[in-house]
Write a protein that holds these residues in place. Structure first.
Motif, mmCIF file in Angstrom:
data_model
loop_
_atom_site.group_PDB
_atom_site.id
_atom_site.type_symbol
_atom_site.label_atom_id
_atom_site.label_comp_id
_atom_site.label_asym_id
_atom_site.label_seq_id
_atom_site.Cartn_x
_atom_site.Cartn_y
_atom_site.Cartn_z
ATOM 1 N N ALA A 115 0.840 -1.205 0.000
ATOM 2 C CA ALA A 115 0.000 0.000 0.000
ATOM 3 C C ALA A 115 0.871 1.250 0.000
ATOM 4 C CB ALA A 115 -0.925 -0.013 1.214
ATOM 5 N N PHE A 116 1.906 1.240 0.854
ATOM 6 C CA PHE A 116 2.811 2.384 0.919
ATOM 7 C C PHE A 116 3.428 2.664 -0.441
ATOM 8 C CE2 PHE A 116 7.395 3.196 0.991
ATOM 9 C CZ PHE A 116 7.419 4.505 1.440
ATOM 10 N N LEU A 117 3.924 1.588 -1.071
ATOM 11 C CA LEU A 117 4.572 1.752 -2.370
ATOM 12 C C LEU A 117 3.592 2.329 -3.385
ATOM 13 C CD1 LEU A 117 6.713 -1.509 -2.663
ATOM 14 C CD2 LEU A 117 7.545 0.840 -2.511
ATOM 15 N N LEU A 118 2.377 1.794 -3.388
ATOM 16 C CA LEU A 118 1.379 2.252 -4.362
ATOM 17 C C LEU A 118 1.045 3.722 -4.149
ATOM 18 C CD1 LEU A 118 -1.269 -0.533 -4.960
ATOM 19 C CD2 LEU A 118 0.007 0.800 -6.669
ATOM 20 N N VAL A 119 0.768 4.081 -2.905
ATOM 21 C CA VAL A 119 0.368 5.461 -2.610
ATOM 22 C C VAL A 119 1.473 6.440 -2.966
ATOM 23 C CG1 VAL A 119 -0.176 7.057 -0.736
ATOM 24 C CG2 VAL A 119 -1.288 4.804 -0.834
ATOM 25 N N GLU A 120 2.689 6.093 -2.549
ATOM 26 C CA GLU A 120 3.806 7.010 -2.772
ATOM 27 C C GLU A 120 4.206 7.056 -4.246
ATOM 28 O OE1 GLU A 120 5.527 9.085 -0.623
ATOM 29 O OE2 GLU A 120 3.854 8.671 0.743
ATOM 30 N N ALA A 121 4.016 5.942 -4.944
ATOM 31 C CA ALA A 121 4.428 5.914 -6.351
ATOM 32 C C ALA A 121 3.384 6.575 -7.247
ATOM 33 C CB ALA A 121 4.653 4.468 -6.800
ATOM 34 N N TRP A 122 2.147 6.676 -6.742
ATOM 35 C CA TRP A 122 1.030 7.135 -7.556
ATOM 36 C C TRP A 122 1.318 8.437 -8.300
ATOM 37 C CZ3 TRP A 122 -2.566 3.968 -8.944
ATOM 38 C CH2 TRP A 122 -3.731 4.455 -9.547
ATOM 39 N N PRO A 123 1.791 9.498 -7.604
ATOM 40 C CA PRO A 123 2.015 10.762 -8.332
ATOM 41 C C PRO A 123 3.015 10.594 -9.473
ATOM 42 C CG PRO A 123 2.212 11.083 -5.956
ATOM 43 C CD PRO A 123 2.100 9.597 -6.185
ATOM 44 N N ALA A 124 4.028 9.768 -9.257
ATOM 45 C CA ALA A 124 5.053 9.599 -10.290
ATOM 46 C C ALA A 124 4.483 8.903 -11.518
ATOM 47 C CB ALA A 124 6.234 8.799 -9.738
ATOM 48 N N LEU A 125 3.539 7.991 -11.279
ATOM 49 C CA LEU A 125 2.987 7.238 -12.400
ATOM 50 C C LEU A 125 2.227 8.147 -13.361
ATOM 51 C CD1 LEU A 125 1.736 3.988 -10.621
ATOM 52 C CD2 LEU A 125 3.916 4.418 -11.771
ATOM 53 N N TRP A 126 1.638 9.217 -12.840
ATOM 54 C CA TRP A 126 0.822 10.089 -13.684
ATOM 55 C C TRP A 126 1.471 11.436 -13.917
ATOM 56 C CZ3 TRP A 126 -2.035 6.669 -15.642
ATOM 57 C CH2 TRP A 126 -2.512 5.604 -14.864
ATOM 58 N N ALA A 127 2.751 11.580 -13.547
ATOM 59 C CA ALA A 127 3.396 12.888 -13.650
ATOM 60 C C ALA A 127 3.690 13.234 -15.109
ATOM 61 C CB ALA A 127 4.691 12.883 -12.842
ATOM 62 N N ILE A 162 10.337 5.795 -5.576
ATOM 63 C CA ILE A 162 9.478 4.788 -4.964
ATOM 64 C C ILE A 162 8.743 3.979 -6.036
ATOM 65 C CG2 ILE A 162 7.475 4.448 -3.471
ATOM 66 C CD1 ILE A 162 8.530 6.669 -1.741
ATOM 67 N N ALA A 163 8.393 4.641 -7.128
ATOM 68 C CA ALA A 163 7.753 3.902 -8.222
ATOM 69 C C ALA A 163 8.691 2.821 -8.747
ATOM 70 C CB ALA A 163 7.370 4.861 -9.344
ATOM 71 N N SER A 164 9.993 3.154 -8.840
ATOM 72 C CA SER A 164 10.943 2.126 -9.282
ATOM 73 C C SER A 164 10.992 1.003 -8.259
ATOM 74 C CB SER A 164 12.337 2.735 -9.508
ATOM 75 O OG SER A 164 12.959 3.052 -8.280
ATOM 76 N N GLY A 165 10.874 1.372 -6.973
ATOM 77 C CA GLY A 165 10.843 0.362 -5.918
ATOM 78 C C GLY A 165 9.644 -0.550 -6.060
ATOM 79 N N LEU A 166 8.518 0.039 -6.472
ATOM 80 C CA LEU A 166 7.306 -0.763 -6.665
ATOM 81 C C LEU A 166 7.532 -1.827 -7.739
ATOM 82 C CD1 LEU A 166 4.269 -1.099 -6.015
ATOM 83 C CD2 LEU A 166 3.789 0.518 -7.847
ATOM 84 N N VAL A 167 8.207 -1.414 -8.804
ATOM 85 C CA VAL A 167 8.497 -2.368 -9.880
ATOM 86 C C VAL A 167 9.361 -3.508 -9.352
ATOM 87 C CG1 VAL A 167 9.677 -2.677 -12.092
ATOM 88 C CG2 VAL A 167 8.304 -0.618 -11.671
ATOM 89 N N LEU A 168 10.381 -3.140 -8.574
ATOM 90 C CA LEU A 168 11.274 -4.156 -8.008
ATOM 91 C C LEU A 168 10.495 -5.104 -7.104
ATOM 92 C CD1 LEU A 168 14.127 -5.246 -7.611
ATOM 93 C CD2 LEU A 168 14.412 -3.645 -5.729
ATOM 94 N N PHE A 169 9.616 -4.520 -6.291
ATOM 95 C CA PHE A 169 8.796 -5.312 -5.377
ATOM 96 C C PHE A 169 7.993 -6.344 -6.159
ATOM 97 C CE2 PHE A 169 4.742 -5.738 -2.990
ATOM 98 C CZ PHE A 169 5.233 -6.226 -1.783
ATOM 99 N N ALA A 170 7.372 -5.888 -7.238
ATOM 100 C CA ALA A 170 6.544 -6.795 -8.040
ATOM 101 C C ALA A 170 7.385 -7.917 -8.644
ATOM 102 C CB ALA A 170 5.835 -6.005 -9.140
ATOM 103 N N VAL A 171 8.536 -7.532 -9.223
ATOM 104 C CA VAL A 171 9.378 -8.551 -9.868
ATOM 105 C C VAL A 171 9.876 -9.567 -8.845
ATOM 106 C CG1 VAL A 171 11.568 -8.931 -11.069
ATOM 107 C CG2 VAL A 171 10.095 -7.026 -11.734
ATOM 108 N N THR A 172 10.341 -9.061 -7.703
ATOM 109 C CA THR A 172 10.878 -9.967 -6.681
ATOM 110 C C THR A 172 9.802 -10.902 -6.150
ATOM 111 O OG1 THR A 172 12.256 -8.115 -6.041
ATOM 112 C CG2 THR A 172 12.328 -10.040 -4.634
ATOM 113 N N LEU A 173 8.622 -10.321 -5.921
ATOM 114 C CA LEU A 173 7.510 -11.131 -5.426
ATOM 115 C C LEU A 173 7.205 -12.270 -6.403
ATOM 116 C CD1 LEU A 173 5.760 -10.849 -2.866
ATOM 117 C CD2 LEU A 173 3.977 -9.886 -4.320
ATOM 118 N N LEU A 174 7.185 -11.906 -7.663
ATOM 119 C CA LEU A 174 6.882 -12.894 -8.699
ATOM 120 C C LEU A 174 7.925 -14.015 -8.696
ATOM 121 C CD1 LEU A 174 4.701 -12.915 -10.989
ATOM 122 C CD2 LEU A 174 6.590 -12.357 -12.532
ATOM 123 N N VAL A 175 9.199 -13.616 -8.654
ATOM 124 C CA VAL A 175 10.269 -14.619 -8.682
ATOM 125 C C VAL A 175 10.182 -15.521 -7.460
ATOM 126 C CG1 VAL A 175 12.757 -14.943 -8.478
ATOM 127 C CG2 VAL A 175 11.840 -13.282 -10.099
#
Ligand SMILES: Nc1ncnc2c1ncn2[C@@H]1O[C@H](COP(=O)(O)OP(=O)(O)OP(=O)(O)O)[C@@H](O)[C@H]1O
Ligand SMILES: [Mg+2]
Lengths: 327, 259
Positions: free
Chosen positions: A55-67, A296-309
């Motif tokens: 949730a933290f990653l999503l909220v904090e990354a949100w502005p960057a995703l639409w910037a 943080i958005a880049s961190g979100l991507v890493l989180f997703a990839v790591t989780l998947l692996v």
């Protein structure tokens, strides 16, 4: 009592009193309740923490995703910002895995099937000890010892194997390259990978090993016939757990690599991309405003990839459990 | 094919523990030799020294002579791997390779011997081995299916097929039927009677009737007393062992008055 039950109970045998059922509900003990609720609590806590991080990653990354693309560092938008970092992360981790996995299999085999018992135990400890070394130490070792050592060999690689894109060069003069970062990562993921594989090899049923040896297999033939097929999914699982670790490793890469943001398979020059984790560690202290959201958005991507692996790794390891040697 | 085994004064150790002492016997080719005796007297231990599987246990060793048609199996130049290629073994619990198909299980030993073999020869060998093991009719339509999908008795016959596919000189069987039902047991006993035309067979069994039915010669192993090593008490024609053994302990054991 029905007549049929009476048939099975001849008169001379005492009948159970009707108010006492045969299978009573067991008494619930205090210790049982404490254990089951604390285990449950710990399980739930982990899920809550994981959800909180997501949730933290999503909220904090949100502005960057639409910037506005211009406002993102680099000026080309979030996707083009994260992409080289993701590429660097995957390249470093995969190459590390390529180095570590065969070595881990070899070490696990040596420990379980070749080394005399004492040496095997000692070697097992040493490998486990590697896991206890802080990653910053590995980073410093990579920077001050390993990097200078690679300067000469990479020059040789450039001259003789330069036609392979990996070794195109020009070879770095400092040695702070993707190659060194990958080697350091490989050393770091060796313990976990070896541990998982070693465990599987140890569990190879004696029955199957003897079946092979009784047919006149040499030790290596026995390993190919009985041990490796039995351990195959654990090898994959262990390798992917290692991959998960390599993807998220921060300090060692941050210290070793001198990145320049290019997207290239060239392992030995100075033009390498950084990795997501290392990039965050290096840039975060000097960032503010939207830059932080981008990191943080880049961190979100890493989180997703790591989780998947990691999930894939777990799934592969569990499938082996179902398989269970089929005795 | 079918070789004679001679054992002379064999002592078998697990590290410092002397498990079996002073065994001497001759095992005739083209016959079934049964080894019987109470639990823990060293039948399996002895059997495993015949193909040098014994030494897989750390610090285990055997002192004495084991000759196969005059060749010392424990000679200094002898490779235990080569010994095992000549002397096959079937275990108490069926142990087909779980990751291999029925077909691959049968040829597992042949593939080891690094023989280059044409596909058609290989197919023929699989059929011949499975037929010898009385399993062909049951599995001919699913040779590519995993061997672990068979019933226990079928798995055991698959293991026998695997053992005879390499055409060993001797076949050792350690309680091959103890995990099987009477029908599968019957099938394997019939099989032994067929196989002894070509092979030397040694079988360990707890089933006295089985020993009486399938074997030509029976050896009785026993512990001298508690804490003492085991040894061969008496060995003779099976009919003699079961009707008029010369040793009192043998008589008690085969008539069920043991201990
Ligand atoms: N791996 C081992 N290490 C140490 N001692 C062993 C080992 N295997 C067997 N022994 C010992 O050797 C002796 C003989 O055992 P063995 O298994 O040969 O008996 P057995 O006659 O086959 O018995 P059973 O009929 O129960 O199979 C026993 O005292 C046993 O405890
Ligand atoms: Mg036994």
């Amino acid at each position: 009592m029905s007549s049929s039950t009476e048939l099975t109970h001849p008169d001379n045998q005492p009948q159970p009193p009707p108010e006492a059922p045969l299978f009573e509900k067991p008494v619930s003990r205090f210790g049982d309740r404490v254990f089951s609720s604390s285990a449950m609590g710990a399980g739930v806590l982990i899920l809550v923490i994981l959800a909180g991080v997501a949730a933290f990653l999503l909220v904090e990354a949100w502005p960057a995703l639409w910037a506005d693309p211009d406002e993102v560092p680099g000026g080309d938008g979030i996707v083009l910002y994260v992409w080289p970092l993701l590429f660097g992360t995957l390249l470093a981790a995969l190459f590390a895995l390529l180095l570590a996995a065969p070595l881990a299999v070899a070490i696990a085999l040596f420990i379980t099937h070749y080394a005399p018992r004492r040496l095997a135990t000692a070697l097992g400890y040493v490998i486990d000890l590697l896991a206890a070394v802080p990653s910053i130490i590995f980073g410093l070792w990579g920077l001050s010892e390993l990097a200078p050592l690679t300067v000469e060999p990479t020059r040789w690689l450039e001259e003789n194997l330069g036609f392979i894109p990996l070794f195109e060069g020009p070879a770095s003069a400092t040695g702070r390259t993707m190659l060194v970062a990958s080697i350091v990562l490989a050393v770091m993921i060796l313990p976990i990978t070896t541990a998982v594989i070693r465990e599987a090899f140890l569990q190879t049923p004696r029955l199957h090993e003897e079946a092979s040896l009784a047919l006149g297999a040499t030790r290596w033939e026995m390993i190919r016939q009985a041990v490796l097929p039995f351990g195959r999914s654990s090898i994959i699982g262990g390798a992917m757990l290692g991959l998960g670790r390599a993807l998220g490793e921060t300090m060692a890469v941050a210290i070793v690599l001198s990145p320049s943001g290019g997207v290239t398979f060239n392992l030995i020059n100075n033009g390498n991309p950084s990795t997501i984790a290392a990039n965050i560690a290096l840039d975060f202290p000097e960032s503010s405003g939207l830059d932080i959201n981008v990191l943080i958005a880049s961190g979100l991507v890493l989180f997703a990839v790591t989780l998947l692996v990691n999930m894939t790794a777990r799934a592969v390891i569990n499938r082996r459990r179902d398989f269970s040697g089929a005795n | 094919m079918a070789k004679r085994i001679e054992v002379k004064d064999l002592d078998i150790y697990y590290d410092k523990f002397l498990a079996v002492q002073g065994v001497s016997m001759t095992i005739e080719p083209r016959s079934v030799t049964a080894l019987i005796g109470p639990s823990g007297c060293g039948k399996s231990t002895f059997l495993r020294t015949l193909n040098r599987m014994h030494e897989l246990v750390p610090k285990a060793r055997a002192v004495g002579k084991v000759l196969m048609d005059g060749h010392d199996l424990y000679g200094p130049q002898v490779d235990p791997v080569a010994v095992r290629r000549h002397i096959g073994m079937v275990f108490q619990r069926p142990n087909p390779f779980p990751t291999m198909s029925i077909y691959d299980n049968v040829v597992a030993g042949v593939r080891l011997n690094n023989k280059r073999m044409k596909r058609s020869e290989m197919d023929a060998l699989v059929e011949r081995s499975l037929r010898s093991a009385n399993l062909w009719e049951e599995v001919k339509d699913r040779l590519k299916r995993p061997g672990s999908g068979l019933s226990g008795g079928q798995q055991q016959r698959l293991c026998i097929a695997r053992a005879i596919a390499v055409q060993p000189d001797v076949l050792l069987m350690d309680e091959p039927c103890s995990a099987l039902d009477p029908i599968s047991t019957q099938a394997i006993e019939d099989l032994m009677l067929e196989l002894k035309q070509q092979y030397t067979i040694v079988i360990v069994t707890h089933n006295m009737q089985q020993a009486a039915r399938v074997s030509d010669v029976t050896g009785f192993f026993n512990l001298r007393s508690i804490g003492e090593p085991g040894g061969l008490v008496e060995m003779d024609e099976t009919t003699k062992i079961f009707s008029s053994p010369s040793n009192k302990a043998t008589e008690d054991y085969v008539s069920g008055r043991f201990g």
